[in-house]
Design an enzyme around this catalytic site. Structure first.
Site, mmCIF file in Angstrom:
data_model
loop_
_atom_site.group_PDB
_atom_site.id
_atom_site.type_symbol
_atom_site.label_atom_id
_atom_site.label_comp_id
_atom_site.label_asym_id
_atom_site.label_seq_id
_atom_site.Cartn_x
_atom_site.Cartn_y
_atom_site.Cartn_z
ATOM 1 C CG ASP A 152 4.211 3.465 -5.529
ATOM 2 O OD1 ASP A 152 3.060 3.087 -5.236
ATOM 3 O OD2 ASP A 152 5.025 3.885 -4.675
ATOM 4 C CG HIS A 186 3.073 8.988 2.647
ATOM 5 N ND1 HIS A 186 4.030 9.589 1.863
ATOM 6 C CD2 HIS A 186 2.866 7.768 2.100
ATOM 7 C CE1 HIS A 186 4.372 8.761 0.878
ATOM 8 N NE2 HIS A 186 3.677 7.658 0.996
ATOM 9 C CD GLU A 216 5.986 2.784 0.006
ATOM 10 O OE1 GLU A 216 6.302 2.828 -1.189
ATOM 11 O OE2 GLU A 216 5.279 3.650 0.545
ATOM 12 C CG HIS A 254 2.668 4.989 3.922
ATOM 13 N ND1 HIS A 254 1.386 4.992 3.470
ATOM 14 C CD2 HIS A 254 3.430 4.611 2.862
ATOM 15 C CE1 HIS A 254 1.368 4.651 2.184
ATOM 16 N NE2 HIS A 254 2.606 4.402 1.782
ATOM 17 C CD GLU A 314 3.287 0.981 -1.449
ATOM 18 O OE1 GLU A 314 3.580 1.419 -2.575
ATOM 19 O OE2 GLU A 314 2.925 1.698 -0.505
#
Ligand code: CO
Length: 303
Positions: A94, A172, A197, A164, A285
């Site tokens: 990530d 976020h 995600e 988000h 994601e």
């Protein structure tokens, strides 16, 4: 010195260009990550290579490169003296890239366990979600599509992790984008920047915090008494509140200062998030710009 209005207020198109540029860099970093995430690779070398690639391209990591294995969903990043290597693992990578605080956020799974269905579950769920994103879509519909797609693979979504919104220097931001069917969602509008995600697992689909943290962020700056802690806090200003890795900071008695700042309520710690039933987790994601009749995925790898 005076400031013209153009300097003071960034043009909407200029901002979108920064998002796109951050996204294009991230896509190339993920292509490199796919090639390099092979058995025997040092996790520390991999993380540093990918983070340096972001810096060499003139951008900055929006958070430390997360390399999370198997039952760990997220928030693992190598320690400064980490000796772990990639083995027969399901590896989630990530990555966040930002330009002047405009963040692209994306994740891939590289699998060395042979659990292909778990990987496909999150990838297909993300694809199905992207298909329905447009002006006016409800995030509840997105969650439902993600959950249904995963059930087709006999997998569960990790329900207490969500996608988000993204805002300048806020990784976020609202709204949350659920990975399951929920009663009430939020309507997405043209120009919104969101990251979706999905995490898929063969476990029950819940994570909890595990162990100590290697990742922190400044959540609320306030005066601190201890000189070393004050010096650290000053040093952390360069991250503008975005998450950083312990290994990025070279300072004497770093652990002590981190504890002081955490106790003072200045720092937020991000321990590893582990599946509570020990299930294996995959993640996919992308970050996208919501458009009138669809969306523009800014982190798609070029094939
Ligand atoms: Co994200």
């Amino acid at each position: 010195m005076t400031m013209s209005k153009k300097d003071a207020v960034e043009d909407k198109d200029e901002i979108l260009e920064k998002y796109r540029h951050a996204g294009a860099i991230l896509a190339d970093v993920h292509s490199a990550a796919r090639e390099r995430t092979v058995k025997g690779t040092s996790m520390l070398e991999l993380a540093e290579y990918l983070e340096n690639m972001i810096r060499e391209r003139g951008a900055s990591p929006a958070f430390p490169c997360n390399i999370s294995l198997n039952e760990d969903a997220a928030h693992d990043t190598p320690k400064a003296d980490d000796t772990r290597t990639i083995g027969e693992d399901m590896v989630k990578i990530d990555i966040g890239v930002h330009i002047d605080g405009y963040i692209a956020d994306a994740a891939i799974t590289v699998d060395h366990t042979g659990n292909t269905d778990i990987v496909r579950a999150s990838e297909d769920a993300l694809g199905a979600a992207i298909e329905i994103v447009r002006d006016g879509v409800n995030t509840a519909e997105i969650g439902e599509v993600i959950e249904q797609t995963m059930h087709n693979y006999r997998c569960n979504p990790v329900v207490n992790l969500t996608g988000h919104g993204l805002q300048q220097y806020v990784q976020h931001a609202p709204p949350q984008i659920p990975n399951r069917k929920v009663d009430h969602g939020t309507i997405l509008r043209t120009g919104d920047i969101v990251a979706i995600e999905p995490f898929a697992t063969n476990g029950v689909g819940k994570i909890s915090e595990h162990g100590s943290a290697e990742i922190y962020s400044v959540k609320k700056s306030k005066p601190v008494r201890l000189p070393a802690a004050r010096e650290l806090l000053k040093k952390l200003e360069e991250y503008h509140g975005l998450p950083f890795a312990k290994r990025w900071i070279k300072m004497e008695r770093l652990d002590h200062s981190l504890i002081q700042l955490e106790r003072a309520g200045v720092l937020q710690a991000y321990p590893v998030l582990r599946e509570v039933s020990g299930g294996t987790i995959s993640q996919a994601e992308h970050t996208m710009i919501v458009l009138e009749g669809g969306c523009e995925v800014i982190t798609a790898e070029r094939v």
